[in-house]
Write a protein that holds these residues in place. Structure first.
Motif, short mmCIF file in Angstrom:
data_model
loop_
_atom_site.label_atom_id
_atom_site.label_comp_id
_atom_site.label_asym_id
_atom_site.label_seq_id
_atom_site.Cartn_x
_atom_site.Cartn_y
_atom_site.Cartn_z
N ARG A 95 0.83 -1.21 0.00
CA ARG A 95 0.00 0.00 0.00
C ARG A 95 0.86 1.26 0.00
O ARG A 95 0.37 2.35 -0.25
CB ARG A 95 -0.95 -0.03 1.21
CG ARG A 95 -1.99 -1.14 1.11
CD ARG A 95 -2.61 -1.45 2.47
NE ARG A 95 -3.57 -2.54 2.35
CZ ARG A 95 -3.25 -3.84 2.37
NH1 ARG A 95 -1.96 -4.19 2.47
NH2 ARG A 95 -4.18 -4.76 2.26
N ASP A 170 2.66 -12.12 2.08
CA ASP A 170 1.99 -10.86 1.78
C ASP A 170 2.90 -9.65 2.01
O ASP A 170 3.94 -9.75 2.66
CB ASP A 170 0.76 -10.70 2.67
CG ASP A 170 -0.33 -11.70 2.32
OD1 ASP A 170 -0.31 -12.24 1.20
OD2 ASP A 170 -1.20 -11.94 3.19
N SER A 181 -6.88 3.08 0.04
CA SER A 181 -7.75 2.54 -1.01
C SER A 181 -6.95 2.19 -2.26
O SER A 181 -6.90 2.94 -3.24
CB SER A 181 -8.86 3.55 -1.34
OG SER A 181 -9.69 3.77 -0.22
N VAL A 182 -6.31 1.03 -2.22
CA VAL A 182 -5.54 0.54 -3.36
C VAL A 182 -5.41 -0.98 -3.21
O VAL A 182 -5.44 -1.51 -2.09
CB VAL A 182 -4.15 1.21 -3.41
CG1 VAL A 182 -3.30 0.80 -2.22
CG2 VAL A 182 -3.43 0.90 -4.72
N TRP A 183 -5.31 -1.67 -4.36
CA TRP A 183 -5.11 -3.12 -4.28
C TRP A 183 -3.72 -3.43 -3.75
O TRP A 183 -2.73 -2.75 -4.08
CB TRP A 183 -5.28 -3.76 -5.66
CG TRP A 183 -5.10 -5.25 -5.61
CD1 TRP A 183 -6.05 -6.18 -5.32
CD2 TRP A 183 -3.89 -5.98 -5.84
NE1 TRP A 183 -5.52 -7.45 -5.36
CE2 TRP A 183 -4.18 -7.35 -5.66
CE3 TRP A 183 -2.59 -5.61 -6.16
CZ2 TRP A 183 -3.23 -8.36 -5.81
CZ3 TRP A 183 -1.62 -6.60 -6.30
CH2 TRP A 183 -1.95 -7.96 -6.13
N GLY A 185 -1.15 -7.00 -2.64
CA GLY A 185 -1.02 -8.45 -2.69
C GLY A 185 0.25 -8.86 -3.41
O GLY A 185 1.22 -8.10 -3.47
#
Length: 214
Positions: A95, A170, A181-183, A185
């Motif tokens: 993130r 992870d 607010s972001v993907w 992974g």
């Protein structure tokens, strides 16, 4: 023999010690799963490095190349070498920019190389190299002749001063960033082999009979 390699001052992982491994089987697996290592040493007072194929026999790792290769020649004359092997397993998308990383398995080996000088041993290592590329291929190809063996240098290194470093899993973000607010992974990375492509001068009857590696 211990299942752990001895930790030396220069093989001790200082940054991220929780990712370090000195486990013998784990080190062997990382070496055996790779086809290419990078070999570095000092030549005429300057650092030098080459990528090259490698294979392992017990507690030794071997490389080969042209007898007149300046890096191999320096090692043959006693220069200490460093061998590095890395598998990229994924991109770690966090993130925050700071915590972006990669999942990987790596091994670093320090040592001095020993020249394989006996022609019978050189022939055997030619076989081992070929069989690592494709098991069973040695039975079907022309073996090296005396001139080719003379033109090739084989070097072996003891697996003594060695360590592995591994990252998996992870992203590890700061607590305050988990609401960002972001993907986030891991983007997995794998090596795959494509369909074999015939040599332009393939012998009739052998078309489409290339090896299918898994």
């Amino acid at each position: 023999m211990s299942d752990q390699y001895e930790i030396h001052p220069h093989t001790k992982v200082v940054r991220g010690p929780n990712r370090a491994s000195y486990d013998r089987d784990q080190v062997h697996g990382i070496i055996d799963d790779a086809l290419i290592c990078h070999v570095g040493t000092v030549v005429n007072g300057r650092p030098a490095m080459i990528p090259t194929a490698h294979w392992r026999v017990g507690e030794r790792i071997y490389i080969h190349g042209a007898s007149k290769n300046r890096i191999l020649a320096a090692i043959a004359y006693g220069a200490e070498a460093c061998l590095c092997i890395t598998h990229l397993d994924g991109l770690v998308m966090a993130r925050s920019a700071f915590h972006h990383s990669a999942n990987y398995r790596s091994v670093v080996i320090y040592g001095k190389g020993t020249v394989v000088s006996d022609d019978a041993e050189k022939m055997e290592h030619s076989r081992l190299f070929t069989e690592k590329l494709e098991p069973g291929r040695w039975e079907h190809i022309r073996h090296p002749n005396k001139q080719e063996l003379k033109a090739t240098m084989f070097l072996g290194f003891d697996l003594d001063q060695v360590s592995a470093k591994i990252r998996a899993g992870d992203p590890v973000d700061d607590d305050e960033d988990y609401d960002w607010s972001v993907w986030a992974g891991v983007l997995p990375c794998t090596t795959t082999w494509g369909a074999p492509v015939d040599d332009a001068r393939i012998k009739p009857g052998f078309e489409g009979k290339g090896y299918q590696r898994s």
